[in-house]
Enzyme design. Sequence first.
Site, short mmCIF file in Angstrom:
data_model
loop_
_atom_site.label_atom_id
_atom_site.label_comp_id
_atom_site.label_asym_id
_atom_site.label_seq_id
_atom_site.Cartn_x
_atom_site.Cartn_y
_atom_site.Cartn_z
N THR A 183 35.49 33.31 45.34
CA THR A 183 35.70 34.67 45.82
C THR A 183 34.39 35.18 46.41
O THR A 183 33.33 34.96 45.86
CB THR A 183 36.17 35.60 44.69
OG1 THR A 183 37.46 35.18 44.23
CG2 THR A 183 36.29 37.04 45.17
N PHE A 208 32.27 38.38 47.23
CA PHE A 208 32.12 39.77 46.81
C PHE A 208 31.12 40.47 47.72
O PHE A 208 30.14 39.87 48.17
CB PHE A 208 31.60 39.84 45.38
CG PHE A 208 32.56 39.30 44.34
CD1 PHE A 208 33.42 40.14 43.65
CD2 PHE A 208 32.61 37.94 44.07
CE1 PHE A 208 34.29 39.65 42.69
CE2 PHE A 208 33.48 37.43 43.12
CZ PHE A 208 34.33 38.28 42.43
#
Length: 279
Positions: free
Chosen positions: A173, A175
């Site tokens: 992921t 961020f």
Amino acid sequence: MIKISIQGARGSFHDIVARKKFPGDSEIIESETFKQVFEDVHKGITDYGVVAIENSIYGSFLENYDFLLKYDARIVGEEYLRIVLNLIALPGTKIENITEIYTHPMAMNQSEDFLEKHPKMRRIESEDTAAAVRLIKGQDLHTAAAIGSALAAEIYGMKILAKDIETEKRNYTRFLIIARPNTPYDLDADKTSLVVRAKNIPGALYLVLKCFNDEGINLSKIESRPMVTGRVWEYYFYLDFEKGLNAPATQRALKELEKVTSMIKVLGTYKRDEKVEEQ
């Protein structure tokens, strides 16, 4: 003391990123939603916010693109984090006794292969992976387990019954670290994010992309979002490119971009995180 707003509870993946980016004297503020994180930063309640923007399996977190523009947030950093999921329960709990699994729907989907091997475990959705771990701890649920991070297990004094249960091991992921719009730009930046509104002319998107191609600038991300203004089928285009805002090539590209767009807004210029490429 620096205050950082995160989506989710302590021990969430947002918390992991916040601790990595701000390892010194800081205070983590939990927020239930991404919208709350943006509002905390916008109102000055916190200095920074941490929000997921894209996942290598799930795709983009589309609402956060909209919030970047709505709350006039400035991107000041990014972090790629490999998402490692674990089965977590109270100490003394045995995996064969578990009848319920709590976690965020995305973590549930990303652990599908593991869960198919344990069909008797009833799936219960939670708003956050770490909140699921905290719930089991707080309610003393000895026949339940959560799917979450190793940090969550450590914080809440829980036991990891199975490690790395995610189906796809290369699960990352990205961020973003956001701040208020008056935050100074990073003079050593090598990545920039901006949003444009292309003019309503034939080949408008091609002309936008050509501005960067002509300067040899690599676009690492393109995301389109509809304009919520009553103007049907018109879009904002969010662009990430691998060059600092003050680089001569960037300035030339932006000058050409002005000719084919009706709006340009720089969302941030910051240091590129390349950790994902090293693993």
